[in-house]
Design a protein around this motif. Sequence first.
Motif, PDB file in Angstrom:
ATOM      1  N   PHE A   1      -5.326 -16.021   5.755  1.00 43.28           N
ATOM      2  CA  PHE A   1      -6.433 -15.101   6.244  1.00 43.28           C
ATOM      3  C   PHE A   1      -7.691 -15.129   5.177  1.00 43.28           C
TER       4      PHE A   1
ATOM      5  N   ILE B   1      -2.761 -14.580   2.028  1.00 45.34           N
ATOM      6  CA  ILE B   1      -1.981 -13.542   1.562  1.00 45.34           C
ATOM      7  C   ILE B   1      -0.677 -13.983   1.030  1.00 45.34           C
TER       8      ILE B   1
ATOM      9  N   GLU C   1      -3.993 -11.747  -2.830  1.00 46.30           N
ATOM     10  CA  GLU C   1      -5.042 -12.262  -1.841  1.00 46.30           C
ATOM     11  C   GLU C   1      -5.812 -13.407  -2.650  1.00 46.30           C
TER      12      GLU C   1
ATOM     13  N   MET D   1      -1.605  -7.451  10.333  1.00 47.56           N
ATOM     14  CA  MET D   1      -1.186  -8.233   9.118  1.00 47.56           C
ATOM     15  C   MET D   1      -0.670  -7.139   8.226  1.00 47.56           C
ATOM     16  N   GLU D   2      -1.170  -6.011   8.092  1.00 47.49           N
ATOM     17  CA  GLU D   2      -0.907  -4.836   7.403  1.00 47.49           C
ATOM     18  C   GLU D   2       0.595  -4.660   7.559  1.00 47.49           C
TER      19      GLU D   2
ATOM     20  N   ARG E   1      -9.155  -3.551   3.223  1.00 43.26           N
ATOM     21  CA  ARG E   1      -8.388  -3.299   4.113  1.00 43.26           C
ATOM     22  C   ARG E   1      -8.071  -4.744   4.846  1.00 43.26           C
ATOM     23  N   LEU E   2      -6.819  -4.936   5.189  1.00 38.60           N
ATOM     24  CA  LEU E   2      -6.532  -6.121   5.967  1.00 38.60           C
ATOM     25  C   LEU E   2      -6.460  -5.602   7.739  1.00 38.60           C
TER      26      LEU E   2
ATOM     27  N   LEU F   1      -6.502  -7.644  -3.668  1.00 33.70           N
ATOM     28  CA  LEU F   1      -6.416  -6.859  -2.112  1.00 33.70           C
ATOM     29  C   LEU F   1      -7.596  -5.357  -2.440  1.00 33.70           C
TER      30      LEU F   1
ATOM     31  N   ARG G   1     -11.454 -13.758   5.077  1.00 34.80           N
ATOM     32  CA  ARG G   1     -12.170 -12.443   5.176  1.00 34.80           C
ATOM     33  C   ARG G   1     -13.412 -12.948   6.077  1.00 34.80           C
TER      34      ARG G   1
END
Length: 212
Positions: free
Chosen positions: A191, A131, A126, A96-97, A91-92, A88, A193
């Motif tokens: 997830f 994740i 990740e 999700m965070e 930032r997500l 990681l 990117r």
Amino acid sequence: HDETSQVLTTLLISLRMLENSVQSDDARARVAETRALAHQTLRAVRSLSIDLRPSALDEFGLVPALRSYVKWYQENTDIAVDLCVNGLKDRLPPEMETALYRIIQEALTNTAKHAGASAVSVMLIEDDGQIHASIHDDGRGFDAATLLRRPWQDRGLGLGGMIERASLLNGVVDIQSQVGESTTIETTIPFIRGHAPAVSEPVGETSEKIHA
């Protein structure tokens, strides 16, 4: 949160002025009790806002927010926590965070309240388009199979909320526990990117795996 806090703060000031102006001891005592209740409510509102989405998430991101929470958790529970983060680097998405933070927080809260554990490990990874979060404690466990056969609203221990949060992001929760043994809660959320995470509508029943 800010508006409610401001209103409650104004109420506290007004109650303090009223307490100083009344002559009757009985009336003054009642005002003092009301002021104490308003102060308690203000603290509860602030705690609730932090639980829903800690400011550290907005300011620093998921990993720093978790490290801050783990530090507080160890100081207040005497349970050792090993937090391991891999992959990681960026930032997500906010939703999700928030989901991952609350799932991990709820699992750690359950460990402190119910598990009788002395140590817990938290892994956040990740990898390969997903994740993965894992929380494992050395506590006494619980009958996960029986509990998770209940309607999701009646499961207690915050498990329904964890499963629901993951499901809204098309993720799954895998709960491994039985009485007398440790507990492992694993969450996997897809997830990639550069792609916004898919968000599902809440449907009541959600995805889960049960191991006992």
